[in-house]
Design an enzyme around this catalytic site. Structure first.
Site, mmCIF file in Angstrom:
data_model
loop_
_atom_site.group_PDB
_atom_site.id
_atom_site.type_symbol
_atom_site.label_atom_id
_atom_site.label_comp_id
_atom_site.label_asym_id
_atom_site.label_seq_id
_atom_site.Cartn_x
_atom_site.Cartn_y
_atom_site.Cartn_z
ATOM 1 N N ILE A 154 0.821 -1.214 0.000
ATOM 2 C CA ILE A 154 0.000 0.000 0.000
ATOM 3 C C ILE A 154 0.860 1.272 0.000
ATOM 4 O O ILE A 154 0.405 2.338 -0.405
ATOM 5 C CB ILE A 154 -0.959 -0.016 1.213
ATOM 6 N N ASN A 184 11.280 -8.852 7.276
ATOM 7 C CA ASN A 184 11.493 -8.366 8.637
ATOM 8 C C ASN A 184 10.942 -9.406 9.605
ATOM 9 O O ASN A 184 9.865 -9.966 9.378
ATOM 10 C CB ASN A 184 10.780 -7.027 8.833
ATOM 11 N N GLU A 211 6.124 -4.946 11.286
ATOM 12 C CA GLU A 211 4.911 -4.270 11.749
ATOM 13 C C GLU A 211 3.667 -5.137 11.696
ATOM 14 O O GLU A 211 2.773 -4.979 12.520
ATOM 15 C CB GLU A 211 4.678 -2.994 10.922
ATOM 16 N N HIS A 217 5.599 -12.044 5.881
ATOM 17 C CA HIS A 217 5.489 -11.473 4.534
ATOM 18 C C HIS A 217 6.875 -11.241 3.966
ATOM 19 O O HIS A 217 7.783 -10.807 4.666
ATOM 20 C CB HIS A 217 4.677 -10.178 4.518
ATOM 21 N N HIS A 221 8.873 -9.105 1.229
ATOM 22 C CA HIS A 221 8.829 -7.949 0.338
ATOM 23 C C HIS A 221 9.631 -8.286 -0.920
ATOM 24 O O HIS A 221 10.752 -8.794 -0.821
ATOM 25 C CB HIS A 221 9.493 -6.728 0.980
HETATM 26 P P1 5GP Z 1 6.883 -4.786 7.664
HETATM 27 O O1 5GP Z 1 7.400 -3.487 8.206
HETATM 28 O O2 5GP Z 1 5.987 -5.501 8.657
HETATM 29 O O3 5GP Z 1 7.973 -5.668 7.121
HETATM 30 O O4 5GP Z 1 6.023 -4.417 6.407
HETATM 31 C C1 5GP Z 1 4.650 -4.220 6.431
HETATM 32 C C2 5GP Z 1 4.250 -3.687 5.075
HETATM 33 O O5 5GP Z 1 2.858 -3.838 4.939
HETATM 34 C C3 5GP Z 1 4.591 -2.213 4.861
HETATM 35 O O6 5GP Z 1 5.433 -2.082 3.725
HETATM 36 C C4 5GP Z 1 3.222 -1.569 4.654
HETATM 37 O O7 5GP Z 1 3.238 -0.530 3.710
HETATM 38 C C5 5GP Z 1 2.364 -2.747 4.208
HETATM 39 N N1 5GP Z 1 0.966 -2.631 4.560
HETATM 40 C C6 5GP Z 1 0.446 -2.308 5.770
HETATM 41 N N2 5GP Z 1 -0.894 -2.320 5.735
HETATM 42 C C7 5GP Z 1 -1.237 -2.661 4.458
HETATM 43 C C8 5GP Z 1 -2.498 -2.834 3.808
HETATM 44 O O8 5GP Z 1 -3.579 -2.680 4.381
HETATM 45 N N3 5GP Z 1 -2.452 -3.194 2.497
HETATM 46 C C9 5GP Z 1 -1.278 -3.382 1.823
HETATM 47 N N4 5GP Z 1 -1.351 -3.721 0.547
HETATM 48 N N5 5GP Z 1 -0.082 -3.220 2.411
HETATM 49 C C10 5GP Z 1 -0.055 -2.860 3.720
#
Ligand code: 5GP
Length: 127
Positions: free
Chosen positions: A40, A97, A105, A110, A112
């Site tokens: 997003i 992460n 987060e 997940h 990336h």
């Molecule tokens: P993290 O920091 O956990 O590795 O990455 C979480 C990712 O999830 C972030 O890049 C953030 O932009 C993405 N993200 C968070 N909420 C949503 C959402 O509702 N939809 C999508 N498509 N991505 C999300």
């Protein structure tokens, strides 16, 4: 906010809700192991997230508990997504992460996938 490894899976996390179709996402790939969709808040011209279609909090949780066949199917899917995005030629970066220091987060594993431009140094330096 960040999540710590070892926490129980939260069925209300945002990616669980995306998997259940409760929240919209822009899909790019799906099979029995994985679902991939656009981030997003993209950090590169291509920024796709690949998530397992099962309840694993983090890489620690997944690597310890997911059946071997599922782990293989998931990682094969990550490669397939990158291939279908046309990133094999120019190259791409995978990032996972896991836990507090990484600032994970969302408490659903997940991966990336970043691509679409030269991606620069691997990590930001803070020293
Ligand atoms: P993290 O920091 O956990 O590795 O990455 C979480 C990712 O999830 C972030 O890049 C953030 O932009 C993405 N993200 C968070 N909420 C949503 C959402 O509702 N939809 C999508 N498509 N991505 C999300």
């Amino acid at each position: 906010m960040s999540v710590t490894n070892g926490v129980a899976y939260d069925e209300g996390n945002i990616f669980a809700r995306i998997l259940r179709g409760e929240i919209p996402a822009k899909p790019v790939f799906e099979n029995e192991f994985a679902f991939a969709f656009h981030d997003i808040n993209p950090q590169a011209p291509v920024h796709v997230l690949v998530i397992p279609k099962a309840a694993y909090v983090s890489m620690a949780d997944f690597s310890a508990k997911a059946p071997a066949e599922f782990q293989a199917g998931f990682w094969r899917s990550v490669g397939e997504v990158a291939r279908q995005l046309g990133l094999e030629g120019p190259g791409y970066r995978l990032l996972v992460n896991a836990g507090t220091d990484s600032h994970q987060e969302v408490p659903h594993l997940h991966v990336h996938i970043f691509g679409g431009r030269p991606l620069g140094p691997m990590l930001v330096r803070h020293d």
